[in-house]
Design an enzyme around this catalytic site. Sequence first.
Site, short mmCIF file in Angstrom:
data_model
loop_
_atom_site.label_atom_id
_atom_site.label_comp_id
_atom_site.label_asym_id
_atom_site.label_seq_id
_atom_site.Cartn_x
_atom_site.Cartn_y
_atom_site.Cartn_z
N TYR A 63 0.86 -1.20 0.00
CA TYR A 63 0.00 0.00 0.00
C TYR A 63 0.88 1.23 0.00
O TYR A 63 1.92 1.25 0.70
CB TYR A 63 -0.91 0.03 1.24
CG TYR A 63 -2.34 -0.27 0.90
CD1 TYR A 63 -3.04 0.57 0.03
CD2 TYR A 63 -2.99 -1.40 1.39
CE1 TYR A 63 -4.35 0.28 -0.32
CE2 TYR A 63 -4.30 -1.68 1.04
CZ TYR A 63 -4.97 -0.84 0.17
OH TYR A 63 -6.25 -1.11 -0.18
N GLU A 65 -0.59 4.85 -0.37
CA GLU A 65 -1.40 6.05 -0.62
C GLU A 65 -0.59 7.29 -0.28
O GLU A 65 0.17 7.31 0.68
CB GLU A 65 -2.70 5.98 0.19
CG GLU A 65 -3.63 4.95 -0.40
CD GLU A 65 -4.91 4.73 0.38
OE1 GLU A 65 -5.10 3.59 0.83
OE2 GLU A 65 -5.66 5.69 0.54
N ASP A 240 -7.14 14.07 -24.00
CA ASP A 240 -7.06 12.64 -23.70
C ASP A 240 -6.36 11.98 -24.88
O ASP A 240 -6.96 11.80 -25.94
CB ASP A 240 -8.49 12.10 -23.50
CG ASP A 240 -8.51 10.60 -23.26
OD1 ASP A 240 -7.46 9.95 -23.43
OD2 ASP A 240 -9.59 10.08 -22.93
N THR A 269 -3.89 6.44 -21.39
CA THR A 269 -3.66 5.09 -20.89
C THR A 269 -2.22 4.75 -21.29
O THR A 269 -1.62 5.43 -22.11
CB THR A 269 -4.61 4.05 -21.51
OG1 THR A 269 -4.55 4.18 -22.93
CG2 THR A 269 -6.03 4.24 -21.04
N LYS A 272 -2.15 1.20 -24.84
CA LYS A 272 -2.62 1.15 -26.24
C LYS A 272 -1.40 1.31 -27.15
O LYS A 272 -0.51 0.47 -27.13
CB LYS A 272 -3.70 2.20 -26.46
CG LYS A 272 -4.94 1.96 -25.59
CD LYS A 272 -6.06 2.92 -25.94
CE LYS A 272 -7.34 2.61 -25.19
NZ LYS A 272 -7.47 3.33 -23.92
N ARG A 278 -1.46 -2.21 -18.56
CA ARG A 278 -2.76 -1.55 -18.48
C ARG A 278 -2.69 -0.51 -17.37
O ARG A 278 -2.33 -0.84 -16.24
CB ARG A 278 -3.86 -2.54 -18.12
CG ARG A 278 -4.07 -3.63 -19.11
CD ARG A 278 -5.40 -4.27 -18.86
NE ARG A 278 -6.44 -3.38 -19.32
CZ ARG A 278 -6.84 -3.31 -20.59
NH1 ARG A 278 -6.29 -4.07 -21.50
NH2 ARG A 278 -7.79 -2.49 -20.94
#
Length: 475
Positions: A63, A65, A240, A269, A272, A278
Site C-alpha cells: 500500500y 497512498e 485525452d 492510458t 494502447k 494496463r
Amino acid sequence: MTEALSGAYQTLLAAIEAVEPRIAQATRDELKDQRASLKLIASENYASLPVLATMGTWFSDKYAEGTVGHRFYAGCQNVDTVEAVAAEHARELFGADYAYAQPHSGIYANVTAYWAILAHHIEMPALKEFGAKNVSELSEADWETLRARFGNQRLLGMSLDAGGHLTHGFRPNISGKMFHQRSYGTDPSTGLLDYDALAKQAAEFKPLIIVAGYSAYPRRVNFAKMREIADSVGAVLMVDMAHFAGLVAGKVFQGDEDPVPFADVVTTTTHKSLRGPRGGLILAKQDYASDVDRGCPMVLGGPLPHVMAAKAVALAEAKTEAFQDYAHRVVDNARALAEGLMKRGGKLVTDGTDNHIVLLDVTSFGLTGRQAESALLDAGIVANRNSVPNDPNGAWYTSGVRLGTPALTTRGFTTSDMDEVAAMITDVLKATEPTVKDGKPGKAKYEMPAGLAQGTQERAGKLLDSHPLYPGLEL
Ligand code: DSN
C-alpha cells in the site's frame, strides 16, 4: 533473453498450476489465441516480456497512498523509487512539466484530471473566498455553496459517435453526470473536425473545460487550434491522448499535432499505442501539478506499485529509436490497410486515415457492425464494431468496424502484409449476408459461405507464422 524468460514463465505457470490449474490453462490458452488471430483492436497491443514480468512481483503487495516521499503508509521507500522513475521517464519522453503515474486506468486518469481542474478553478478560489484552509473547515452553508458550484460546471467534449470517448461527457458516464455537458461532432459531409463550428459552439456554451482527443477518429488533431479555441472562451484545455500516446512518444505527432505543449492537462492510458501495462497517466502544466498530485485520496485509492513499475519500464522502452521506428510503421500500416480496403470497395469514414485507426463503414457490404465483427471473428480477425457519425444502427449494432494497427505492427507486419489483411477483410465481408427473417434482413445474425471462415484463418495463419508473437516463448 526470450529463451531465459521462457524458462521463467514455465516455472511460474507450473507454480500457478499447482494452486489453480484452470487459471494456468486459461493463461496458456490466451497466449495461443492471441498468437493465432489477427488482432486489429485499435486500443490493444502486445507489451514486451520485461513489461509483463515487471507486473508480477511483490510490489503488488504494497500500500502506498500519498505521493512520492509523502505517504500515508510506512515502508514505501522502494515504491517511491518506482513512482519517481515512472514520472521522470514520462516527463522526459513527453516534454511535460509534471507527470502523475498513479491512475489505474484511462477513466481514472480522466476523472482525476476533471477533479484536479475543479480543485484548481473552483475549490481553491472558494477556500480563499471563505477564509478556510481546506474543505473540512468550511461551515455547512459555505460547503453547500461550494457543492453547488462543483455541480454547475460545463464540459465540452467530442461526441461518442463522432469518435470521442465515454468519459468526454457521455451522459450515462460519470463525466456526463458531473458536468453540464455538450458534445461537438464532425462535419457531416467530410467526417472531419470542424474547428470553426467548434469555436462557435464554445463561444455559445462557455465551458470550463474543453476535452480534445478520441477513441475512434481516424485523423490527426491540430492542438494549436484547440488551444486557440479554449483561450477564446477562457476554458481549460484537457487532451485525452489514450489512443495516440505512442504516436506522440514516437515523434509521429509533432508541432501542432503534439498535445503536450498546448494542453493544460493531458491524460492517457499506457497500454494502447504506448505498449505498456494496463494503466493511466496524467501530464500537466506546473500550474496544475499540486492539484493532480491530490489524485489520491481525492479520486484514487492505493496506487498499484507493480503497475507503476511496469509503466516505468514501458516508458523507458518508448524513449528508444526502435520505438520511434515502430510508431512510424504503425501509421504506414494504417495507411496501407485503408488503401487496401478502399481499392477493394470499402467505404471509410473520412476516406482514409493519418493515425493508427481505420473506421470501416460496413453498410456498403449490406451489414451492421455487429454482423461484420462476428463474421470477421469467425475468420480469425479480431476487431470491434463501432458507431460511425450519426449512426443509423445505434451504439449496439452500429454501422462500422474500427480497425487499428498498433498490435500487428508490434508483431512486425509490413505494409504489404496489411494489404493482404485488407483483402481478407473485404473477401469475408463481401461474402457475408445478413440473415433474412420475415422478408427483412436482421441486425445480428448472418450467413457465410461454407469454408470461408476456415479458409481465411489458414490465410491469416501464414502471415501470423511469419511474424511470431514472443518468439522463443514456449509454454
Ligand atoms: N476501450 C477503449 C477503446 O477501445 O478505445 C477506450 O476506453
